[in-house]
Design a protein around this motif. Structure first.
Motif, PDB file in Angstrom:
ATOM      1  N   GLY A 120      79.826  93.667  -6.312  1.00  0.00           N
ATOM      2  CA  GLY A 120      80.600  92.233  -7.115  1.00  0.00           C
ATOM      3  C   GLY A 120      82.220  92.340  -6.287  1.00  0.00           C
ATOM      4  N   GLU A 121      82.345  92.860  -6.275  1.00  0.00           N
ATOM      5  CA  GLU A 121      84.035  92.794  -5.571  1.00  0.00           C
ATOM      6  C   GLU A 121      84.322  91.859  -4.571  1.00  0.00           C
ATOM      7  OE1 GLU A 121      85.508  96.868  -6.463  1.00  0.00           O
ATOM      8  OE2 GLU A 121      85.610  96.647  -4.780  1.00  0.00           O
ATOM      9  N   TYR A 122      85.249  91.464  -4.519  1.00  0.00           N
ATOM     10  CA  TYR A 122      85.724  90.570  -3.461  1.00  0.00           C
ATOM     11  C   TYR A 122      86.075  90.904  -2.410  1.00  0.00           C
ATOM     12  CZ  TYR A 122      84.284  87.273  -6.903  1.00  0.00           C
ATOM     13  OH  TYR A 122      84.173  86.759  -8.079  1.00  0.00           O
ATOM     14  N   PRO A 123      86.580  90.416  -0.950  1.00  0.00           N
ATOM     15  CA  PRO A 123      87.186  91.533   0.503  1.00  0.00           C
ATOM     16  C   PRO A 123      88.567  91.733  -0.101  1.00  0.00           C
ATOM     17  CG  PRO A 123      85.901  89.350   0.686  1.00  0.00           C
ATOM     18  CD  PRO A 123      85.987  89.152  -0.230  1.00  0.00           C
ATOM     19  N   HIS A 124      89.421  90.843  -0.704  1.00  0.00           N
ATOM     20  CA  HIS A 124      91.084  91.381  -0.291  1.00  0.00           C
ATOM     21  C   HIS A 124      90.503  92.746  -1.799  1.00  0.00           C
ATOM     22  CE1 HIS A 124      90.614  89.912  -4.784  1.00  0.00           C
ATOM     23  NE2 HIS A 124      91.367  90.944  -5.121  1.00  0.00           N
ATOM     24  N   GLN A 125      89.523  92.978  -2.922  1.00  0.00           N
ATOM     25  CA  GLN A 125      89.614  94.428  -2.934  1.00  0.00           C
ATOM     26  C   GLN A 125      89.300  95.748  -2.705  1.00  0.00           C
ATOM     27  OE1 GLN A 125      87.487  92.767  -5.716  1.00  0.00           O
ATOM     28  NE2 GLN A 125      88.634  93.533  -7.650  1.00  0.00           N
ATOM     29  N   LEU A 126      89.284  95.528  -0.717  1.00  0.00           N
ATOM     30  CA  LEU A 126      88.494  96.484  -0.075  1.00  0.00           C
ATOM     31  C   LEU A 126      89.555  96.784   0.999  1.00  0.00           C
ATOM     32  CD1 LEU A 126      84.853  95.329   0.641  1.00  0.00           C
ATOM     33  CD2 LEU A 126      85.917  96.794  -1.060  1.00  0.00           C
ATOM     34  N   SER A 127      89.399  97.328   1.603  1.00  0.00           N
ATOM     35  CA  SER A 127      90.379  98.110   2.910  1.00  0.00           C
ATOM     36  C   SER A 127      89.891  98.057   4.109  1.00  0.00           C
ATOM     37  CB  SER A 127      90.301  99.974   2.911  1.00  0.00           C
ATOM     38  OG  SER A 127      89.120 100.445   3.459  1.00  0.00           O
ATOM     39  N   GLY A 128      90.725  97.222   4.800  1.00  0.00           N
ATOM     40  CA  GLY A 128      89.831  97.172   6.648  1.00  0.00           C
ATOM     41  C   GLY A 128      88.624  98.052   7.060  1.00  0.00           C
ATOM     42  N   GLY A 129      88.628  99.414   6.669  1.00  0.00           N
ATOM     43  CA  GLY A 129      87.500 100.499   7.555  1.00  0.00           C
ATOM     44  C   GLY A 129      86.489  99.408   6.265  1.00  0.00           C
ATOM     45  N   MET A 130      86.379  99.434   5.066  1.00  0.00           N
ATOM     46  CA  MET A 130      85.181  99.233   4.297  1.00  0.00           C
ATOM     47  C   MET A 130      84.993  98.120   4.501  1.00  0.00           C
ATOM     48  SD  MET A 130      84.765 100.940   1.400  1.00  0.00           S
ATOM     49  CE  MET A 130      85.556 101.265  -0.514  1.00  0.00           C
ATOM     50  N   ARG A 131      86.338  96.962   4.811  1.00  0.00           N
ATOM     51  CA  ARG A 131      84.917  95.389   4.549  1.00  0.00           C
ATOM     52  C   ARG A 131      84.660  95.039   6.497  1.00  0.00           C
ATOM     53  NH1 ARG A 131      91.369  92.923   5.307  1.00  0.00           N
ATOM     54  NH2 ARG A 131      91.667  93.575   3.104  1.00  0.00           N
ATOM     55  N   GLN A 132      85.443  95.818   7.271  1.00  0.00           N
ATOM     56  CA  GLN A 132      84.330  96.029   8.610  1.00  0.00           C
ATOM     57  C   GLN A 132      82.429  96.903   8.005  1.00  0.00           C
ATOM     58  OE1 GLN A 132      83.514  94.730  10.842  1.00  0.00           O
ATOM     59  NE2 GLN A 132      85.207  95.168  12.491  1.00  0.00           N
ATOM     60  N   ARG A 133      82.747  97.549   7.346  1.00  0.00           N
ATOM     61  CA  ARG A 133      81.555  97.941   7.149  1.00  0.00           C
ATOM     62  C   ARG A 133      80.850  97.480   6.397  1.00  0.00           C
ATOM     63  NH1 ARG A 133      81.117 104.015   6.397  1.00  0.00           N
ATOM     64  NH2 ARG A 133      83.119 105.084   7.210  1.00  0.00           N
ATOM     65  N   VAL A 134      81.073  96.424   5.472  1.00  0.00           N
ATOM     66  CA  VAL A 134      80.732  94.955   4.626  1.00  0.00           C
ATOM     67  C   VAL A 134      80.187  94.136   5.749  1.00  0.00           C
ATOM     68  CG1 VAL A 134      81.040  92.951   3.646  1.00  0.00           C
ATOM     69  CG2 VAL A 134      82.147  95.408   2.852  1.00  0.00           C
ATOM     70  N   MET A 135      81.222  94.118   6.956  1.00  0.00           N
ATOM     71  CA  MET A 135      80.294  93.071   8.446  1.00  0.00           C
ATOM     72  C   MET A 135      79.534  93.151   8.850  1.00  0.00           C
ATOM     73  SD  MET A 135      82.138  90.272   8.554  1.00  0.00           S
ATOM     74  CE  MET A 135      81.451  90.296  10.133  1.00  0.00           C
ATOM     75  N   ILE A 136      79.101  95.105   9.296  1.00  0.00           N
ATOM     76  CA  ILE A 136      78.000  95.661   9.708  1.00  0.00           C
ATOM     77  C   ILE A 136      77.055  95.585   8.290  1.00  0.00           C
ATOM     78  CG2 ILE A 136      77.379  98.034  10.077  1.00  0.00           C
ATOM     79  CD1 ILE A 136      80.024  98.628  11.823  1.00  0.00           C
ATOM     80  N   ALA A 137      76.813  96.005   6.701  1.00  0.00           N
ATOM     81  CA  ALA A 137      75.688  95.410   6.568  1.00  0.00           C
ATOM     82  C   ALA A 137      75.272  93.942   6.412  1.00  0.00           C
ATOM     83  CB  ALA A 137      76.399  95.867   4.924  1.00  0.00           C
ATOM     84  N   ILE A 138      76.210  93.340   6.841  1.00  0.00           N
ATOM     85  CA  ILE A 138      76.167  91.572   7.261  1.00  0.00           C
ATOM     86  C   ILE A 138      74.861  91.120   7.962  1.00  0.00           C
ATOM     87  CG2 ILE A 138      76.475  89.140   6.861  1.00  0.00           C
ATOM     88  CD1 ILE A 138      79.027  89.597   5.109  1.00  0.00           C
ATOM     89  N   ALA A 139      75.143  92.281   8.845  1.00  0.00           N
ATOM     90  CA  ALA A 139      74.934  91.178  10.336  1.00  0.00           C
ATOM     91  C   ALA A 139      73.118  93.246  10.087  1.00  0.00           C
ATOM     92  CB  ALA A 139      75.418  92.948  11.351  1.00  0.00           C
ATOM     93  N   LEU A 140      73.369  93.389   9.688  1.00  0.00           N
ATOM     94  CA  LEU A 140      72.656  94.811   9.649  1.00  0.00           C
ATOM     95  C   LEU A 140      71.167  93.847   8.261  1.00  0.00           C
ATOM     96  CD1 LEU A 140      73.424  97.840  10.716  1.00  0.00           C
ATOM     97  CD2 LEU A 140      72.443  96.393  11.929  1.00  0.00           C
ATOM     98  N   ALA A 141      71.606  93.141   7.680  1.00  0.00           N
ATOM     99  CA  ALA A 141      70.533  93.152   6.941  1.00  0.00           C
ATOM    100  C   ALA A 141      69.280  92.656   7.281  1.00  0.00           C
ATOM    101  CB  ALA A 141      71.323  91.877   5.786  1.00  0.00           C
ATOM    102  N   CYS A 142      69.577  91.861   7.739  1.00  0.00           N
ATOM    103  CA  CYS A 142      68.040  91.233   8.107  1.00  0.00           C
ATOM    104  C   CYS A 142      67.039  92.407   9.955  1.00  0.00           C
ATOM    105  CB  CYS A 142      68.005  90.288   8.323  1.00  0.00           C
ATOM    106  SG  CYS A 142      68.180  88.763   7.630  1.00  0.00           S
ATOM    107  N   ASN A 143      67.658  93.253   9.372  1.00  0.00           N
ATOM    108  CA  ASN A 143      67.092  93.716  10.668  1.00  0.00           C
ATOM    109  C   ASN A 143      66.788  92.968  11.755  1.00  0.00           C
ATOM    110  OD1 ASN A 143      66.753  96.669   8.789  1.00  0.00           O
ATOM    111  ND2 ASN A 143      64.751  95.424   8.517  1.00  0.00           N
ATOM    112  N   PRO A 144      68.102  92.983  12.867  1.00  0.00           N
ATOM    113  CA  PRO A 144      68.567  92.177  14.013  1.00  0.00           C
ATOM    114  C   PRO A 144      67.734  92.931  14.990  1.00  0.00           C
ATOM    115  CG  PRO A 144      70.566  93.152  14.012  1.00  0.00           C
ATOM    116  CD  PRO A 144      69.184  93.451  11.794  1.00  0.00           C
ATOM    117  N   LYS A 145      67.112  92.022  15.467  1.00  0.00           N
ATOM    118  CA  LYS A 145      67.005  92.850  17.192  1.00  0.00           C
ATOM    119  C   LYS A 145      68.049  93.405  17.995  1.00  0.00           C
ATOM    120  CE  LYS A 145      62.292  91.777  16.718  1.00  0.00           C
ATOM    121  NZ  LYS A 145      62.265  90.695  15.275  1.00  0.00           N
TER     122      LYS A 145
END
Lengths: 341, 329
Positions: free
Chosen positions: B148-173
């Motif tokens: 429930g948090e917004y990007p500014h509440q996260l550190s740089g490393g955490m944001r990159q983890r979120v980006m990875i989570a978005i990228a992997l959400a649909c199990n891309p090939k």
């Protein structure tokens, strides 16, 4: 003989503005008690992650702002409390090269004027001919063609612009140059050119360098001594070989082990630190590294370790280096340090 | 059949002073589960190649030619609608700057859930639940609170983890990672590379890794392509390229990087420099693009551009003078 630059107990705190209601005012402890010295013709590197305060130290040495506490001495003379008039001469002796060669050159000035400004400002030449000779000499020193003087900054590539930045620093005939991430924004092949140039200039002119960088491989290549910073403090300071061969602070070990090595055959064990760097507004009690340290024990959470000699010229701030610590703990850091190579 | 086959890709941009050949005839392929690295210096066309695969190049001023076959279909022939069905679903991307690529006014749960609702038709509730799963999978502590948090509440490393989570959400090939760790500190970079390695074995997606850092390549990639001025200069498996670079540019790159631990081995030699700089891509150059900076260059290099040639098994390079080993026919 006193060292060229001496920094004692330097502190820089930034206020976070007016407090709300009854709260006490909060401060960012950007630099919190840092001491070191640099000799003539020596390179000292400040390394650490973003927000550790390394750039703030560089700016304090340049006297770009008043410091909160401590003292900075150049050639034995205190410069942190100089009046504006006396500051001028000090400014000539300490120059800076910035990270971004695009934004640190005025796009509306020709290279000639960029370089002539400090020379005229400090009254270093008397005649027009003298100025021209000096400009030509500067271009030669940094490896640019003489006709570059009449061009504009946008006509140059990143590496060439960084050469212009270096020439501008040299124009004032300084004794110390603060290089704030001076090669970090450059591409591999250009970075090598600039690193070599800085080394050549140091040898030729006897310059002292305060080399601020997050890139440990570049630092190892060009420094004499290294200071590792974490959350506003120096946690370890040692001659190059000592620091890379026998690091005595767990943070240094972790930092070294985290750097990817361009060799697929290198088998290293890696210490991956958990979590992020804590906030410098409320740094952790005791040792500032205790929240991420793999070797933390009770004493680290209550008592802050002092930076003290562990060997000749090698300082570290870690309780593990004290005698009462059990043998096994000490072996831990050393074994860990051995495994990363 | 390879998962992705890029054939003679050309991405050119029209500019006021001529055509910029950012990518000029690049061919490569990626198998499922493989990690391919594209390395090179700024302006070599590595990011434009990635953007071309996702068809994120604005046309005009850009213009793409060649073939990009993904699971047998040429992406350049698809309609915009079909392409939208692929982006973020079959092929997803992680960008360099995690702050600029997250939406600052939406919770991270919404942003992870968005791709799931769009591509997999999940309800808001299901999407939220999956978002929590994804966050814990990429190693974010307290995922139920963080969602429930917004990007500014996260550190740089955490944001990159979120980006990875978005990228992997649909199990891309296929996952395209464009300088995923460049903006991060070394200790955080180590965490993210570790995560990428773990996830790679987990999900079995192919990864196209774009980076300028040969250290990162050595750590995570299987194969590597060295690009220069919009062309492929060399391609080999990672151990082969580092042990046996064939192209003088690759040699130069490897010699120009300061290596950690060098002072321990007593090596304090100067770094080898590659003289000069990258050529202007708007000019037509007949010979080898690297000839101006190459220590081996002769007249033939300045006149005739060398083609890619197999110099050793599975190792191609574009150089007239690269040593050639016996390649079994």
């Amino acid at each position: 003989m006193s060292p060229l630059l001496e920094v004692n107990g330097l502190k820089k705190h930034y206020s976070l503005g007016r407090p709300l209601f009854g709260h006490s005012r909060e401060y960012v402890h950007a630099v919190d008690g840092v001491s070191f010295h640099i000799d003539k013709a020596e390179t000292l590197s400040l390394v650490g992650e973003s927000g550790c305060g390394k750039s703030t130290v560089g700016r304090a040495v340049l006297r770009l702002f008043p410091i909160t506490a401590g003292e900075v001495r150049l050639g034995g003379e205190r410069i942190d409390n100089l009046s504006a008039g006396r500051l001028r001469n000090m400014r000539r002796k300490v120059q800076v090269v910035f990270q971004d060669p695009v934004s640190s050159l005025n796009p509306r000035m020709r290279v000639r004027n960029i370089l002539a400004e400090p020379i005229k400002n400090f009254g270093l030449v008397r005649s027009r001919a003298g100025l021209n000779a000096r400009l030509d000499d500067l271009m030669k020193k940094v490896g640019l063609p003489a006709d570059a003087l009449n061009r504009w900054p946008h006509e140059f590539s990143g590496g060439q612009r960084q050469r212009i930045g270096i020439a501008r620093a040299l124009a004032a005939d300084p004794e110390l140059i603060v290089c704030d991430e001076a090669v970090s924004a450059l591409d591999v092949s250009v970075k090598a050119q600039i690193v070599n140039l800085l080394q050549d200039l140091q040898r030729e002119l006897g310059l002292a360098l305060l080399f601020i960088s997050h890139d440990l491989a570049v630092v190892e290549h060009m420094t004499h001594r290294v200071a590792v910073m974490y959350l506003g403090k120096i946690v370890e300071l040692a001659p190059r070989h000592e620091l890379f061969a026998r690091p005595r602070h767990p943070y240094t070990v972790a930092l070294l082990s985290a750097v990817p090595i361009p060799d697929p055959k290198a088998k290293r064990s890696r210490i991956i630190l958990k979590g992020d760097v804590p906030s410098p507004i409320n740094p952790p009690k005791g040792c500032r590294f205790n929240t991420r340290c793999p070797f933390v024990f009770d004493r680290c959470r209550s008592e802050e370790p002092e930076l003290r000699p562990v060997e000749e010229g090698h300082l570290a701030a870690c309780h593990l280096n004290d005698q009462p610590v059990s043998e096994s703990q000490l072996r831990g850091v050393e074994a860990m340090a051995r495994r990363i190579w | 059949m390879a998962l992705l086959e890029v054939e003679d890709l050309q991405t050119h941009f029209r500019t006021p002073d001529g055509i910029n050949r950012s990518v000029d005839g690049v061919t490569f392929s990626i198998e499922s589960g493989q990690t391919l690295a594209l390395v090179g210096e700024s302006g070599c066309g590595k990011s434009v190649t990635a953007m071309s695969i996702l068809r994120l190049i604005p046309e005009p001023p850009g213009k793409m030619a060649g073939k990009i076959r993904f699971m047998g279909r040429n992406l350049l022939d698809l309609s915009d609608k079909e392409m939208r069905g692929i982006r973020g679903n079959d092929i997803s991307m992680i960008f360099q700057e995690p702050m600029n690529s997250l939406n600052p006014v939406l919770t991270i749960g919404r942003q992870i859930g968005e791709t799931l609702r769009l591509h997999q038709g999940l309800s808001q509730k299901e999407a939220e639940q999956r978002a929590v799963d994804m966050l814990s999978r990429v190693g974010i502590p307290e995922p139920t609170r963080r969602v429930g948090e917004y990007p500014h509440q996260l550190s740089g490393g955490m944001r990159q983890r979120v980006m990875i989570a978005i990228a992997l959400a649909c199990n891309p090939k296929l996952l395209i990672a464009d300088e995923p760790t460049t903006a991060l500190d070394v200790t955080i970079q180590a965490q993210i590379l570790d995560l990428v390695r773990d996830l790679k074995t987990d999900i079995g997606a192919a990864i196209l890794l774009i980076t300028h850092d040969l250290g990162v390549v050595a750590e995570v990639a299987d194969r590597v392509i060295v690009m220069y001025a919009g062309r492929k200069m060399e391609e080999a498996s990672v151990p082969e390229l580092f042990a046996n670079p064939k192209h003088p540019y690759t040699e130069g790159l490897l010699g120009a990087i300061p290596r950690l631990g060098s002072s321990l081995r007593g090596a304090t030699a100067r770094l080898s420099e590659i003289p000069g700089m990258v050529p202007n891509l708007k000019k037509q150059i007949d010979g080898c693009l690297f000839s101006e900076r190459c220590y081996k260059a002769t007249d033939i290099c300045r006149k005739i551009a060398p083609g890619l040639e197999e110099k050793a098994p599975g190792h191609v390079a574009a150089c007239h003078y690269a040593s050639k080993e016996m390649v079994p026919a």
